[in-house]
Design a protein around this motif. Sequence first.
Motif, PDB file in Angstrom:
ATOM      1  N   ASN A  99      -9.047  15.709  -2.623  1.00 40.71           N
ATOM      2  CA  ASN A  99      -9.335  14.556  -3.487  1.00 40.71           C
ATOM      3  C   ASN A  99      -8.060  13.899  -4.000  1.00 40.71           C
TER       4      ASN A  99
ATOM      5  N   LYS B 217      -5.360   5.703  -1.352  1.00 38.16           N
ATOM      6  CA  LYS B 217      -6.399   4.697  -1.542  1.00 38.16           C
ATOM      7  C   LYS B 217      -5.905   3.336  -1.060  1.00 38.16           C
TER       8      LYS B 217
ATOM      9  N   ASP C  57      -6.557  11.902  -1.103  1.00 37.85           N
ATOM     10  CA  ASP C  57      -7.389  10.709  -0.900  1.00 37.85           C
ATOM     11  C   ASP C  57      -7.064   9.632  -1.936  1.00 37.85           C
ATOM     12  N   LYS C  58      -6.868  10.042  -3.177  1.00 42.46           N
ATOM     13  CA  LYS C  58      -6.544   9.073  -4.235  1.00 42.46           C
ATOM     14  C   LYS C  58      -5.155   8.475  -4.040  1.00 42.46           C
TER      15      LYS C  58
ATOM     16  N   THR D  63       0.837  -1.200   0.000  1.00 40.16           N
ATOM     17  CA  THR D  63       0.000   0.000   0.000  1.00 40.16           C
ATOM     18  C   THR D  63       0.870   1.247   0.000  1.00 40.16           C
TER      19      THR D  63
END
Length: 147
Positions: A134, A141, A137-138, A79
């Motif tokens: 945004n 993910k 956040d991406k 991740t």
Amino acid sequence: MNSERLSDTEPIRFDTKIAVLLREDLEPWQRLNVTAFLVSGLGTAVPEVIGEPYADADDIPYLPMFRQPVLVLEGSKETLNAAHERALARALPRAVFTSDLFTTGNDRDNRAAVRAVRTAELDLVGLAVYGPKNGVDKVFKGARMHP
């Protein structure tokens, strides 16, 4: 930016985000150390994230801090690597902490340790990113909130 106050009672909203992603297998002391180092990088490179100086009721001054909350997340090594690739692709301001930095003791050696490793081979244990909500956040993910 919509984070400017319209009045002293109206809530302040931010269209940006500061977030830190930590590798899930770190010891508690490592998590704290990595977080502190990572956010210090953002504060120096992105001056708009820093608020005004503080003072108490006796007029004792204190240093300014971030003007907005810092979100702390955790995730697997995979991740973290994927988030790093996305942060690079989006060209967002970022700071990295690699496992090698646990064996160094100063900024010169820290920089040399990162410099010695190719981007794709960095053993990342932490990543801090600043940017539009945004976009951040991406980048993160698949990560989850730090417990």
